[in-house]
Design an enzyme around this catalytic site. Sequence first.
Site: not given
Ligand code: 13P
Length: 287
Positions: A84-85, A105, A177-178
């Site tokens: 992820d990213h 990313d 995010h978050g």
């Molecule tokens: P959240 O932590 O906001 O659920 O986002 C998760 C995300 O996009 C991981 O790449």
Amino acid sequence: MLVNATRMLLKARDGHYGVPQFNINDLEWTKSVLLACEEMKSPVILGVSEGAGKYMTGFKTVAAMVKAMDESLGITVPVALHLDHGTYEGAKACIAAGFTSIMFDGSHYGIDENVAKTKELVEMAHDHGLSIEAEVGSIGGVEDGVVGAGEIADPAECAKITALGVDFLAAGIGNIHGIYPANWKGLDFDALDRIHQATNNIPLVLHGGTGIPDEMVKKAITLGVAKVNINTECQLVFAEATRKYIEAGKDQQGKGYDPRKLLAPGAEAIQKLCCEKIKMFGCDGKA
Ligand code: 13P
């Protein structure tokens, strides 16, 4: 079985539902997510940020754990193990470690550098049978120390990146995010529609799934989103369940301090949340 994420996302795009990406942080997390997806007969993408990979002592450890756990739990649904990213270096490390999918990313680079680096990684990933996600227009908020301003992606830039042969695309549409601030304006569906029109029906990814109202998530799925990422919400339910257990003094009753007992309510809360999300995304029974 571990697979790349291409087929499950093309099926989701054509079937108008969303495949969940649940991020994992440790063994309990992984087990809860896998059990939920098996229970719901849902394909799943296990997201691993660079920070989470480091925490679990490296991508090799993660790949070995996920492969072994998938087998020992007798998981029958398709599971993709996805960076992820990722940075350029992190993406290469995950290809070598046995991941089945990567996200590069490059959204913080200028578009030309993002294109150049993504292009190289598309070739590398595909040579090794992995799927690859790219990003245009940064996702807002903070993820593992990476701060994004929450841009709306430019459809022409999205088209450039899509043309490189990436398998699915994360494009900023006001998502963060978050936890969303109280004055958040919501997802920009016009932008999503323009991006979808410009990108040859590539499966789109909705990052920042925590806290987006269900109706918005469902609408995004009708407009080309095939993958929805959830991370923070699992952390919140885990923390809440663990706090309740400790505040009730259960860690001090009998052998309540045993980690297998102490971490159980949090693990169960993650499993329950994953089942609810899968149902909301329409992914139950789609394995
Ligand atoms: P959240 O932590 O906001 O659920 O986002 C998760 C995300 O996009 C991981 O790449």
